[in-house]
Design a protein around this motif. Structure first.
Motif, PDB file in Angstrom:
ATOM      1  N   UNK A  50       0.852  -1.184   0.000  1.00 27.88           N
ATOM      2  CA  UNK A  50       0.000   0.000   0.000  1.00 27.88           C
ATOM      3  C   UNK A  50       0.892   1.240   0.000  1.00 27.88           C
ATOM      4  N   UNK A  51       0.560   2.188  -0.880  1.00 22.74           N
ATOM      5  CA  UNK A  51       1.325   3.420  -0.982  1.00 22.74           C
ATOM      6  C   UNK A  51       2.327   3.419  -2.128  1.00 22.74           C
ATOM      7  N   UNK A  52       2.534   2.278  -2.765  1.00 21.43           N
ATOM      8  CA  UNK A  52       3.459   2.207  -3.899  1.00 21.43           C
ATOM      9  C   UNK A  52       2.870   2.918  -5.107  1.00 21.43           C
ATOM     10  N   UNK A  53       3.728   3.524  -5.887  1.00 22.25           N
ATOM     11  CA  UNK A  53       3.354   4.207  -7.122  1.00 22.25           C
ATOM     12  C   UNK A  53       3.476   3.191  -8.245  1.00 22.25           C
ATOM     13  N   UNK A  58      -2.541  -0.075 -19.147  1.00 23.86           N
ATOM     14  CA  UNK A  58      -3.185   0.923 -19.995  1.00 23.86           C
ATOM     15  C   UNK A  58      -2.432   2.247 -19.997  1.00 23.86           C
ATOM     16  N   UNK A  59      -1.351   2.353 -19.220  1.00 24.06           N
ATOM     17  CA  UNK A  59      -0.516   3.543 -19.238  1.00 24.06           C
ATOM     18  C   UNK A  59      -0.831   4.569 -18.165  1.00 24.06           C
ATOM     19  N   UNK A  60      -1.688   4.240 -17.218  1.00 23.25           N
ATOM     20  CA  UNK A  60      -2.033   5.165 -16.149  1.00 23.25           C
ATOM     21  C   UNK A  60      -1.100   4.985 -14.958  1.00 23.25           C
ATOM     22  N   UNK A  61      -0.723   6.093 -14.343  1.00 28.04           N
ATOM     23  CA  UNK A  61       0.067   6.079 -13.118  1.00 28.04           C
ATOM     24  C   UNK A  61      -0.878   6.307 -11.948  1.00 28.04           C
ATOM     25  N   UNK A  62      -0.653   5.590 -10.861  1.00 30.72           N
ATOM     26  CA  UNK A  62      -1.499   5.759  -9.692  1.00 30.72           C
ATOM     27  C   UNK A  62      -0.832   5.236  -8.447  1.00 30.72           C
ATOM     28  N   UNK A  63      -1.536   5.353  -7.327  1.00 31.35           N
ATOM     29  CA  UNK A  63      -1.034   4.915  -6.030  1.00 31.35           C
ATOM     30  C   UNK A  63      -1.936   3.805  -5.497  1.00 31.35           C
ATOM     31  N   UNK A  64      -1.338   2.754  -5.006  1.00 33.81           N
ATOM     32  CA  UNK A  64      -2.110   1.645  -4.438  1.00 33.81           C
ATOM     33  C   UNK A  64      -2.643   2.067  -3.077  1.00 33.81           C
ATOM     34  N   UNK A  71      -6.730  -8.623  -6.464  1.00 30.48           N
ATOM     35  CA  UNK A  71      -7.039  -7.281  -6.962  1.00 30.48           C
ATOM     36  C   UNK A  71      -6.361  -6.212  -6.112  1.00 30.48           C
ATOM     37  N   UNK A  72      -6.222  -5.047  -6.712  1.00 31.30           N
ATOM     38  CA  UNK A  72      -5.721  -3.872  -6.002  1.00 31.30           C
ATOM     39  C   UNK A  72      -6.658  -2.717  -6.317  1.00 31.30           C
ATOM     40  N   UNK A  73      -6.734  -1.774  -5.426  1.00 27.95           N
ATOM     41  CA  UNK A  73      -7.478  -0.545  -5.685  1.00 27.95           C
ATOM     42  C   UNK A  73      -6.443   0.551  -5.857  1.00 27.95           C
ATOM     43  N   UNK A  74      -6.479   1.165  -7.031  1.00 29.95           N
ATOM     44  CA  UNK A  74      -5.494   2.179  -7.389  1.00 29.95           C
ATOM     45  C   UNK A  74      -6.186   3.530  -7.470  1.00 29.95           C
ATOM     46  N   UNK A  75      -5.543   4.533  -6.900  1.00 34.79           N
ATOM     47  CA  UNK A  75      -6.065   5.895  -6.906  1.00 34.79           C
ATOM     48  C   UNK A  75      -5.315   6.695  -7.959  1.00 34.79           C
ATOM     49  N   UNK A  93       4.609  -1.919 -13.694  1.00 37.64           N
ATOM     50  CA  UNK A  93       5.800  -1.386 -13.039  1.00 37.64           C
ATOM     51  C   UNK A  93       5.420  -0.883 -11.651  1.00 37.64           C
ATOM     52  N   UNK A  94       6.301  -1.091 -10.687  1.00 37.79           N
ATOM     53  CA  UNK A  94       6.060  -0.640  -9.308  1.00 37.79           C
ATOM     54  C   UNK A  94       7.250   0.192  -8.867  1.00 37.79           C
ATOM     55  N   UNK A  95       6.945   1.378  -8.328  1.00 33.56           N
ATOM     56  CA  UNK A  95       7.982   2.223  -7.743  1.00 33.56           C
ATOM     57  C   UNK A  95       7.664   2.343  -6.263  1.00 33.56           C
TER      58      UNK A  95
END
Length: 99
Positions: A50-53, A58-64, A71-75, A93-95
């Motif tokens: 949780x909190x990873x970028x 589909x090319x969208x960047x978000x935060x878990x 499943x994950x919920x991405x913001x 990819x995970x940062x």
């Protein structure tokens, strides 16, 4: 008159050699790299927190913000109102979050 013919056992041995050679070539050029990539993706998915970028397929960047079994919920975005549940395999990819 002598004809140049090879015996049937030599031909069968040659065919078996070609089949084994092509099977080995296919393994090293197609199957092995795919297994390597799948292992890398599985390691990536198992290391998510949780909190990873993240970057999605589909090319969208978000935060878990939440993680379940598959499943994950991405913001997405700055307004904090766009939260989308998606499968873990949709993450490319995970940062890690900065501490």
């Amino acid at each position: 008159m002598a004809l140049l013919t090879s015996s049937p056992t030599n031909m069968i041995g040659l065919i078996i050699f070609y089949v084994i050679f092509l099977g080995g070539l296919m393994y090293f050029m197609a199957i092995r790299p795919q297994k390597k990539q799948q292992k890398k993706l599985n390691d990536l998915v198992s290391s998510m927190e949780i909190g990873d970028f993240v970057l999605t397929t589909s090319g969208f960047y978000g935060t878990i913000i939440d993680i379940t079994d598959d499943t994950v919920i991405v913001e997405f975005g700055n307004n904090k109102n766009c939260r989308i549940p998606m499968q873990k395999k949709a993450i490319v990819e995970v940062e890690k979050q900065a501490l």
